[in-house]
Design a protein around this motif. Structure first.
Motif, PDB file in Angstrom:
ATOM      1  N   ASP A 407       4.772  11.524  30.613  1.00 32.91           N
ATOM      2  CA  ASP A 407       4.695  12.692  31.491  1.00 32.91           C
ATOM      3  C   ASP A 407       5.957  12.757  32.342  1.00 32.91           C
ATOM      4  O   ASP A 407       6.904  11.998  32.130  1.00 32.91           O
ATOM      5  N   TRP A 408       5.949  13.646  33.322  1.00 34.38           N
ATOM      6  CA  TRP A 408       7.156  13.857  34.125  1.00 34.38           C
ATOM      7  C   TRP A 408       7.565  12.598  34.897  1.00 34.38           C
ATOM      8  O   TRP A 408       8.758  12.395  35.172  1.00 34.38           O
ATOM      9  N   ASN A 409       6.569  11.771  35.233  1.00 38.47           N
ATOM     10  CA  ASN A 409       6.862  10.570  36.026  1.00 38.47           C
ATOM     11  C   ASN A 409       6.705   9.278  35.237  1.00 38.47           C
ATOM     12  O   ASN A 409       6.726   8.182  35.803  1.00 38.47           O
ATOM     13  N   THR A 410       6.562   9.405  33.915  1.00 37.28           N
ATOM     14  CA  THR A 410       6.420   8.200  33.080  1.00 37.28           C
ATOM     15  C   THR A 410       7.365   8.238  31.874  1.00 37.28           C
ATOM     16  O   THR A 410       7.036   7.724  30.807  1.00 37.28           O
ATOM     17  N   GLY A 411       8.503   8.870  32.049  1.00 40.88           N
ATOM     18  CA  GLY A 411       9.520   8.858  31.005  1.00 40.88           C
ATOM     19  C   GLY A 411       9.389   9.956  29.972  1.00 40.88           C
ATOM     20  O   GLY A 411      10.105   9.929  28.951  1.00 40.88           O
ATOM     21  N   GLY A 412       8.522  10.926  30.187  1.00 36.00           N
ATOM     22  CA  GLY A 412       8.387  12.033  29.245  1.00 36.00           C
ATOM     23  C   GLY A 412       9.657  12.878  29.183  1.00 36.00           C
ATOM     24  O   GLY A 412      10.380  13.010  30.173  1.00 36.00           O
ATOM     25  N   SER A 413       9.947  13.439  28.001  1.00 33.10           N
ATOM     26  CA  SER A 413      11.193  14.194  27.838  1.00 33.10           C
ATOM     27  C   SER A 413      10.975  15.412  26.949  1.00 33.10           C
ATOM     28  O   SER A 413       9.930  15.572  26.318  1.00 33.10           O
ATOM     29  N   CYS A 414      11.997  16.261  26.909  1.00 34.45           N
ATOM     30  CA  CYS A 414      12.019  17.433  26.023  1.00 34.45           C
ATOM     31  C   CYS A 414      13.479  17.750  25.742  1.00 34.45           C
ATOM     32  O   CYS A 414      14.061  18.668  26.332  1.00 34.45           O
ATOM     33  N   ASP A 415      14.072  16.979  24.815  1.00 38.69           N
ATOM     34  CA  ASP A 415      15.508  17.066  24.555  1.00 38.69           C
ATOM     35  C   ASP A 415      15.873  18.006  23.421  1.00 38.69           C
ATOM     36  O   ASP A 415      17.050  18.105  23.059  1.00 38.69           O
ATOM     37  N   ASN A 416      14.899  18.671  22.820  1.00 38.49           N
ATOM     38  CA  ASN A 416      15.201  19.529  21.674  1.00 38.49           C
ATOM     39  C   ASN A 416      16.150  20.651  22.059  1.00 38.49           C
ATOM     40  O   ASN A 416      16.061  21.237  23.146  1.00 38.49           O
ATOM     41  N   THR A 417      17.055  20.960  21.126  1.00 41.68           N
ATOM     42  CA  THR A 417      17.885  22.158  21.275  1.00 41.68           C
ATOM     43  C   THR A 417      17.552  23.173  20.182  1.00 41.68           C
ATOM     44  O   THR A 417      17.901  24.346  20.293  1.00 41.68           O
ATOM     45  N   THR A 418      16.891  22.714  19.130  1.00 43.85           N
ATOM     46  CA  THR A 418      16.398  23.608  18.077  1.00 43.85           C
ATOM     47  C   THR A 418      14.916  23.843  18.324  1.00 43.85           C
ATOM     48  O   THR A 418      14.136  22.888  18.325  1.00 43.85           O
ATOM     49  N   PRO A 419      14.511  25.069  18.563  1.00 43.64           N
ATOM     50  CA  PRO A 419      13.116  25.319  18.951  1.00 43.64           C
ATOM     51  C   PRO A 419      12.128  25.048  17.831  1.00 43.64           C
ATOM     52  O   PRO A 419      12.463  25.128  16.651  1.00 43.64           O
ATOM     53  N   MET A 420      10.907  24.725  18.207  1.00 46.98           N
ATOM     54  CA  MET A 420       9.830  24.556  17.234  1.00 46.98           C
ATOM     55  C   MET A 420       9.503  25.873  16.547  1.00 46.98           C
ATOM     56  O   MET A 420       8.807  25.911  15.545  1.00 46.98           O
ATOM     57  N   SER A 421       9.981  26.988  17.105  1.00 45.50           N
ATOM     58  CA  SER A 421       9.616  28.312  16.606  1.00 45.50           C
ATOM     59  C   SER A 421      10.256  28.662  15.270  1.00 45.50           C
ATOM     60  O   SER A 421       9.884  29.651  14.652  1.00 45.50           O
ATOM     61  N   VAL A 422      11.231  27.863  14.828  1.00 49.61           N
ATOM     62  CA  VAL A 422      11.944  28.197  13.593  1.00 49.61           C
ATOM     63  C   VAL A 422      10.962  28.286  12.424  1.00 49.61           C
ATOM     64  O   VAL A 422      10.259  27.324  12.097  1.00 49.61           O
ATOM     65  N   GLY A 423      10.896  29.461  11.809  1.00 52.20           N
ATOM     66  CA  GLY A 423      10.054  29.671  10.638  1.00 52.20           C
ATOM     67  C   GLY A 423       8.574  29.754  10.927  1.00 52.20           C
ATOM     68  O   GLY A 423       7.762  29.756   9.998  1.00 52.20           O
ATOM     69  N   LYS A 424       8.169  29.835  12.197  1.00 53.46           N
ATOM     70  CA  LYS A 424       6.754  29.844  12.539  1.00 53.46           C
ATOM     71  C   LYS A 424       6.350  31.196  13.130  1.00 53.46           C
ATOM     72  O   LYS A 424       7.149  31.888  13.751  1.00 53.46           O
TER      73      LYS A 424
END
Length: 496
Positions: A407-424
């Motif tokens: 989570d925000w205070n336990t090392g959670g991250s979101c480093d993607n630059t290519t969205p999950m939306s590709v082809g969806k």
């Protein structure tokens, strides 16, 4: 005597023959002589008059072309000379009653179609004459019954279904220039981030088009009106996004700060006021935001003690909403991410229902308390709509988080630059936010459903570039602006 009698009879016979010949010539000439047809009724009309049958008398507004010559009305539409036998008056009346019964069901259906089509025509024809309207009605009504529903019914667009596509005309404003309205902590162009492909994605609803957003068009549509956002920090992001979209991200010194009209001033010792309100003088359009993280009324238990606990009235809307609802024309509500034990304990909130501390164990659970509050507030707003007929109310579904590996205070991250939306694509009919979707059902409050489409945009968060975060702490809750909240406002604009 006999001689004179036979002479007279011979003259009469001659006269009769002459009349018969003339009559025969007259009838033969009828069909091919335009002059005669001018003074005499047409052949088909003459046959109607010669029969005991009468044509069905369709009243004004009925659908004339729904009668088929091969259907039950064929007996009426067939002339006596075309029948093998001429029925008696009693037989004809019996058939006529049978036909009327057969038509009864179709006329009910046609009257419904007619009503819907007339309403559509009033909108699309802009008040053109009734002759044009009738032509439109007949055109639709003459289609096969299997096509009637698709021809007549206008199904509202489900803007929550669709996909993200690259659009080089994006973004709608500059994240570097919109400093008048956009908080620096959400302006990713002012941070260390170097990839900005997330700004180029546009939401395309499935099977319908979404109106392009234009600031001038929005202000014109909202002339002499007020739009209010009430909710948490994601609601504040949507508010700031709209201010940048309407102004084009440019400095607008003519826009007036009217926060005082709504009591939105910074209290002594506070970091910021509880909200903001701005007015565009060109159209007298007001856009405001009020911070209410839980969307319920908070009341200090001891007003003289700054460290007092607060009664968190789960069944009572914020005092601000109750006080100023009559001034709003568009209302957008949201809540969600403050519903956790840590937030409630840190804010010293004590759950109350009916004016007293809650004792219901189901409501005491965080999920139950949140669901109970959303239903209570939506129900209250719905009860106020008859008193405010010019108000359009929306509940915005929850904005998704994208923390992975913590989570925000336990090392959670979101480093993607290519969205999950590709082809969806988002193809579901129901909202992913079940609590919000169920709360608005059967009410006049509309759902601004942004959950599933935002779920596909994990690369659009502030991530590790937050200017306030500690090293290694990611913000995978709030969004970079320009960004995903702009789409929320585009959908809101389309629904308004």
């Amino acid at each position: 005597m006999k001689g004179s009698f036979f002479r007279l009879r011979g003259k009469e016979l001659s006269l009769i023959l002459i009349v018969l010949v003339c009559t025969t010539i007259f009838i033969w000439a009828w069909d091919g002589t335009p002059l005669l047809s001018t003074f005499l009724p047409p052949k088909s009309r003459f046959m109607w008059l010669s029969s005991e049958n009468k044509p069905v008398n369709y009243q004004e507004g009925q659908l004339l072309n729904t009668v088929s010559p091969t259907g039950p009305d064929a007996a009426i539409l067939t002339t006596p000379t075309e029948r093998k036998e001429t029925p008696s008056v009693e037989e004809d009346e019996a058939k006529h009653k049978q036909i009327l019964e057969a038509e009864k069901g179709s006329r009910v259906e046609n009257s419904t179609i007619l009503t819907e089509v007339k309403e559509i025509d009033k909108l699309t024809l802009g008040g053109k004459n009734s002759r044009q309207e009738k032509r439109s009605v007949n055109k639709i009504a003459s289609t096969d019954s299997g096509n009637r529903s698709s021809s007549v019914s206008v199904k509202a667009c489900n803007y929550a279904k669709g996909k993200w596509v690259v659009d080089d005309s994006r973004p709608l404003y500059s994240g570097s220039d919109c400093k008048q309205w956009l908080s620096q902590m959400w302006a990713c162009r002012l941070m260390q981030r170097t990839d900005f492909a997330y700004e180029k994605l546009q939401w395309h609803p499935k099977d319908c088009q979404m109106e392009d957003f234009e600031g001038s068009k929005f202000l014109t549509r909202m002339q002499d009106k007020t739009i209010a956002f009430i909710g948490d920090s994601l609601g504040r992001q949507q508010f700031q996004s709209l201010m940048c979209m309407v102004s084009g991200g440019k400095e607008s010194p003519d826009v007036m700060d009217v926060g005082k009209e709504y009591g939105l001033v910074k209290p002594r010792g506070a970091i910021r006021p509880n909200g903001w309100a701005y007015r565009f003088p060109s159209t007298n359009t007001t856009i405001l935001y009020y911070w209410s993280a839980s969307l319920c009324d908070l009341e200090p238990l001891n007003i003289t003690n700054p460290a007092s606990d607060y009664a968190m009235h789960l069944d009572r809307p914020p005092a601000f909403l109750r006080q100023y609802l009559h001034k709003f024309n568009v209302l957008v509500l949201n809540t969600g991410h403050h519903w956790n034990r840590g937030k409630i304990k840190a804010n010293r909130w004590i759950m109350h229902v009916g004016g007293v501390p809650n004792t219901n164990r189901k409501i005491a659970e965080i999920g139950g308390a949140k669901n109970f509050t959303i239903h209570s507030i939506v129900s209250w707003v719905n009860s106020q709509l008859p008193k405010h007929p010019n108000l359009k109310a929306f509940y915005r579904s929850i904005s998704p988080r994208h923390f992975v590996n913590g989570d925000w205070n336990t090392g959670g991250s979101c480093d993607n630059t290519t969205p999950m939306s590709v082809g969806k694509e988002v193809l579901q009919d129901e909202s992913s936010d079940y609590s919000a979707g169920n709360a608005v059902k059967g009410t006049g409050v509309k759902l601004l459903d942004i959950t599933a489409l935002s779920e596909l945009r994990d690369e659009g968060h502030i991530s590790r570039y937050s200017i306030r975060a500690s090293p290694g702490v990611h913000d995978c809750l709030h969004w970079c602006l320009p960004g995903v909240p702009d789409t929320w406002n585009e959908i809101l604009f389309a629904q308004i």
